[in-house]
Design an enzyme around this catalytic site. Structure first.
Site, PDB file in Angstrom:
ATOM      1  N   LYS A   8      -8.191  13.442   4.761  1.00 34.32           N
ATOM      2  CA  LYS A   8      -7.307  12.275   4.720  1.00 34.32           C
ATOM      3  C   LYS A   8      -6.349  12.356   5.901  1.00 34.32           C
ATOM      4  CE  LYS A   8      -6.272  13.475   0.510  1.00 34.32           C
ATOM      5  NZ  LYS A   8      -6.569  12.183  -0.095  1.00 34.32           N
ATOM      6  N   ARG A   9      -5.646  11.276   6.148  1.00 35.82           N
ATOM      7  CA  ARG A   9      -4.661  11.272   7.227  1.00 35.82           C
ATOM      8  C   ARG A   9      -3.673  12.429   7.025  1.00 35.82           C
ATOM      9  NH1 ARG A   9       0.151   8.171   7.237  1.00 35.82           N
ATOM     10  NH2 ARG A   9      -0.580   7.263   5.287  1.00 35.82           N
TER      11      ARG A   9
ATOM     12  N   HIS B 229       0.794  -1.226   0.000  1.00 32.33           N
ATOM     13  CA  HIS B 229       0.000   0.000   0.000  1.00 32.33           C
ATOM     14  C   HIS B 229       0.824   1.273   0.000  1.00 32.33           C
ATOM     15  CE1 HIS B 229      -4.214  -1.324   0.367  1.00 32.33           C
ATOM     16  NE2 HIS B 229      -3.711  -2.388   0.956  1.00 32.33           N
TER      17      HIS B 229
ATOM     18  N   THR C 115      -8.529   6.394  -1.716  1.00 34.33           N
ATOM     19  CA  THR C 115      -9.929   6.006  -1.896  1.00 34.33           C
ATOM     20  C   THR C 115     -10.859   7.171  -1.599  1.00 34.33           C
ATOM     21  OG1 THR C 115      -9.909   5.083   0.357  1.00 34.33           O
ATOM     22  CG2 THR C 115      -9.606   3.545  -1.473  1.00 34.33           C
TER      23      THR C 115
ATOM     24  N   LYS D  21     -14.529   8.358  -3.478  1.00 29.20           N
ATOM     25  CA  LYS D  21     -15.804   8.692  -2.827  1.00 29.20           C
ATOM     26  C   LYS D  21     -16.287  10.069  -3.275  1.00 29.20           C
ATOM     27  CE  LYS D  21     -14.537   6.184   1.423  1.00 29.20           C
ATOM     28  NZ  LYS D  21     -13.075   6.179   1.479  1.00 29.20           N
TER      29      LYS D  21
ATOM     30  N   LYS E  49       0.976  14.007   1.739  1.00 32.18           N
ATOM     31  CA  LYS E  49      -0.364  14.344   1.257  1.00 32.18           C
ATOM     32  C   LYS E  49      -0.527  15.857   1.061  1.00 32.18           C
ATOM     33  CE  LYS E  49      -2.413  10.209   3.319  1.00 32.18           C
ATOM     34  NZ  LYS E  49      -2.943   9.526   2.121  1.00 32.18           N
TER      35      LYS E  49
END
Length: 810
Positions: free
Chosen positions: A546-547, A358, A654, A658, A552
């Site tokens: 998100k985390r 991942h 993901t 969504k 990110k």
């Protein structure tokens, strides 16, 4: 026998029985919480009965089963999803209305199950939903964390971690299986004794033994016979209490053994920036793996009475590196307890296991200190050493004399045990989770393994549970889809593509736009009830959920917000479209830079709130303790989906799927699943910016110097000066140093400054496009229409056909 399709009258009768038996009251006397638990019990009974029927069919047909191993399953709430999947939500609504309640009243009583963190756990939950809905025989394994990750509290902009006490409301879904308890050993010493019959017996001395107690949660499928089981393990001491020590007044020592056991199933991902944390993580992972493999073996033997056909009937999937110790644990059981030869056992293991990677981040490709590992898991260490030696001999045949290459590939090397290498060596298939990610694995992270095992590597792009994230979370949009393209997409998500035929239908476009606005009002009302914050629903909802991690790049988003804020500070009458930036994220407890970015976002929010004129056009909202239930309300309301990771770092994502499915427009880099989403929706329906993965690699090789981008961009100069001064009374000069170099080592390691100008211009284009209502709504509709490929049903079918070789049981 439980009625699997009760009507409203039968449901009401069942609820009264549960209330009387477990709470000693009637529905007229029951509290909302008691009625919620009674409702959950009746649903659990239906699922348990369905699961029993399905299991009987699997046993009768001899169907192959898949066991999904993951450290986390981010389930969210279960009541709503289960009722909708079972098609009983309207019947329960009718029954409850006769008691003076609505289903929505009860949904709010349920806490989010504290069993996950972010994308990894949410993916696992989506996959369990699809496995059930597609009638595949499946079991998930994880740990029954008492407190989960943590409950996030923001105090003066600083994240504070509190226990996430979810079990008092969540344990109603758990079925204790005290008849399926297994023993797990840690530490001590092992030695081998050869018996007269030629068998080797492994003797354990001084080992600490703990019991793994299973608690089962049933995962419903939609319009299906299948019900998956999620088995969660709790640790308990075999000798719970030392009465002798207690009688002597040594109370702490008397409780110590039980306390050590409790720690294993206490918290998800304990901080590992100290030796004790690393040791606890290793203990958790082996505890999960050993208990689960023993459970799998026991279930298989009860049906077939032999392990000779284990590889024909069992597939075990490792979701990331955390459960990799399943490989040596299965070897231990096959060799030590069932006396298979090493070669026969190893062939079985490779046929049984498959592995999904991942991430390409080095810190997530887990390694363990060899001395620590040998001390905690002596027998598993011996087995891994043997695996390693045999692998090195195999690799030597392909790379003769190249010890440097082989040393990078081996499991044991330089005092470290490498889990990712073990997962690749011990699995018959290895996959990434997007086309780009899988290519990167073959070209860099596992480059040498790809040369050794070229047929072992594949790709399965991630997917989401479209029924939960579209049909149940966005019922008005689902209703529009039902009217325009029929209901087939609920079971076959590729049929969403039919919605594209309505991209130029003004009536459908207007309804689509109105639904989005209703969803924005719904989220605004929710936020007001939760935090006292009222949003302008005519502003653009720009969402990054998100985390919190540097790659990110929430920081890149923050830099652009600061630039807009400075423009408005200079001229509050500036003609710009109102924008609301919404963030939801938790930072790992020991991740100081991530926590600092959270503080920056919170201080920006505070300063903007203190400027009423600016707040009319710019707003920042950081959602405290962001969770799945919040996401189910927020995702349908989003206008812009920020997917701005540094290219090559996000394996898939993901959240992007969504948001796309619910009609948000992606603003992102060509990273992870964004690449495939752009191909599906069309370049004209997304806003892509920044360096590609190849360009990032080239820039690093040339020597990235963030100061060059800073020096050539006056706007960045203003933003850095503002960071030094600070927001909300807090200076962020340390973030300036982080971006430009100095005490933090490598300057701007995730290239925020390199991508800043491209990002700023793309964001401006995005806001401009929003002003053209017809164009924007058409883009949003086409994103929804193109999202069917990113449903978990497609992902699971690919895994089932190519890796697990399992069939639906009908």
């Amino acid at each position: 026998m439980t009625n699997l399709k009760p009507n409203a009258a039968e449901i009401k009768e069942n609820l009264e029985i549960k209330l009387s038996r477990f709470f000693g009251c009637t529905s007229a006397e029951a509290s909302k919480e008691q009625l919620y638990k009674a409702t959950a019990m009746t649903v659990r009974d239906i699922l348990t009965e369905k699961r029993g029927n399905f299991k009987k069919k699997v046993n009768q047909t001899g169907g192959k089963r898949v066991y999904y191993m993951c450290m986390e399953f981010l389930l969210g709430r279960s009541l709503k999803t289960n009722l909708c999947n079972l098609g009983l939500d309207k019947d329960y609504e009718e029954a409850l209305s006769a008691m003076g309640y609505t289903l929505e009243d009860l949904y709010t009583c349920e806490p989010d199950a504290g069993l996950g963190n972010g994308g990894l756990g949410r993916l696992a939950a989506c996959f369990m939903d699809s496995l059930s809905s597609l009638d595949y025989p499946a079991t998930g394994f994880s740990i029954c964390y008492e407190y989960g990750l943590f409950k996030q509290k923001i105090v003066d902009g600083i994240q504070v971690e509190l226990p996430d006490v979810w079990l008092p409301g969540g344990d109603v879904w758990l079925v204790p299986r005290t008849d399926r308890v297994f023993t797990v050993r840690f530490g001590g010493r092992v030695h081998e004794e050869w018996k007269p019959d030629g068998r080797m017996e492994v003797i354990y001395e001084g080992a600490e033994e703990l019991e793994a107690v299973p608690y089962d949660m049933m995962i419903s499928g939609s319009d299906s016979e299948g019900v998956s089981r999620l088995r969660l393990w709790k640790a308990r001491s075999i000798q719970n209490f030392n009465m002798g020590l207690f009688s002597q007044g040594q109370y702490a020592r008397a409780m110590e053994e039980a306390t050590n056991a409790d720690a294993i199933s206490k918290v998800l991902y304990p901080a590992d920036n100290h030796t004790e944390g690393k040791l606890l993580r290793l203990t958790q992972q082996y505890f999960l793996c050993s208990a689960s493999i023993q459970s799998i073996i026991r279930d298989h033997m009860s049906v077939y009475g032999t392990l000779d056909n284990l590889a024909d009937k069992v597939a075990i999937h490792l979701n990331d590196t955390h459960p990799t110790l399943c490989i040596p644990e299965l070897m231990r059981i096959l060799v030590d307890e069932y006396f298979y030869s090493w070669d026969r056992a190893w062939e079985m293991v490779k046929e049984i296991f498959s592995y999904t990677n991942h991430t390409v981040l080095p810190e997530a490709l887990e390694t363990w200190n060899e001395d620590l590992f040998r001390l905690k898991l002596p027998r598993i260490y011996d087995i891994i050493k043997e695996i390693n030696e045999r692998f090195c001999r195999e690799a030597w045949q392909v790379f003769p004399g190249n010890w440097q290459r082989i040393s990078k590939m081996c499991v044991v090397g330089y005092g470290q045990i490498r889990m990712a290498n073990l997962a690749v060596i011990g699995s018959h298939s290895v996959n990434g989770v997007s086309k780009l990610h899988s290519t990167i694995l073959k070209d860099s992270v596992f480059k040498d393994f790809y040369r050794l095992y070229p047929g072992r590597f594949d790709n399965v792009t991630n997917g989401i549970a479209h029924r939960r994230w579209l049909c149940y979370s966005n019922p008005k949009l689902a209703g529009l889809l039902d009217e325009t393209i029929g209901t087939g997409y609920r079971k076959n998500p590729v049929e969403l593509a039919e919605f594209a035929k309505f991209a130029d239908d003004p009536t459908v476009l207007e309804r689509f736009r109105a639904i989005k606005h209703e969803n924005k009002e719904n989220f605004s009302n929710h936020l007001y009830r939760r935090a006292g914050i009222r949003l302008d629903t005519h502003a653009v909802f720009d969402v990054q959920i998100k985390r919190l991690h540097e790659y990110k790049r929430q920081l890149l988003n923050a830099l652009n917000i600061i630039g807009i804020y400075l423009d408005l500070k200079d001229n509050p009458d500036l003609d710009i479209r109102p924008q609301t930036f919404i963030f939801g994220a938790k930072a790992a407890p020991g991740y100081q830079m991530a926590k600092r970015i959270i503080q920056l976002l919170c201080m920006l929010q505070k300063e903007i709130n203190n400027s009423p004129r600016i707040r009319e056009k710019l707003n920042v909202v950081f959602l405290e303790n962001y969770d799945v239930s919040t996401a189910e309300i927020l995702v349908p309301s989003a206008d812009i989906s920020e997917q701005i990771s540094l290219a090559g770092k996000e394996a898939s994502g993901t959240g992007c799927m969504k948001l796309m499915m619910n009609g948000a427009i992606t603003l992102g880099t060509l990273d992870g699943a964004n690449v495939e989403m752009q191909a599906a929706a069309g370049e004209e329906n997304m806003f892509i910016f920044g360096l590609t993965a190849a360009e990032v690699e080239q820039l690093w090789l040339r020597g990235y110097r963030s100061v060059e981008f800073y020096s050539n961009n006056n706007r960045l100069g203003r933003i850095m000066a503002a960071l030094n001064i600070g927001f909300g009374g807090e200076s962020f000069a340390d973030i300036t140093t982080y971006l430009l170099g100095g005490a933090y080592g490598i300057a701007d390691p995730y290239m925020c400054l390199a991508d800043f100008e491209s990002y700023r211009l793309a964001h401006e284009s995005c806001i401009k496009a929003y002003g053209d209502r017809a164009r924007w709504t058409r883009m949003a509709l086409l994103n929804t229409a193109a999202s069917g490929h990113f449903a978990a049903d497609r992902s699971i079918r690919e895994y089932a056909d190519r890796f697990w070789h399992i069939k639906p049981i009908h």
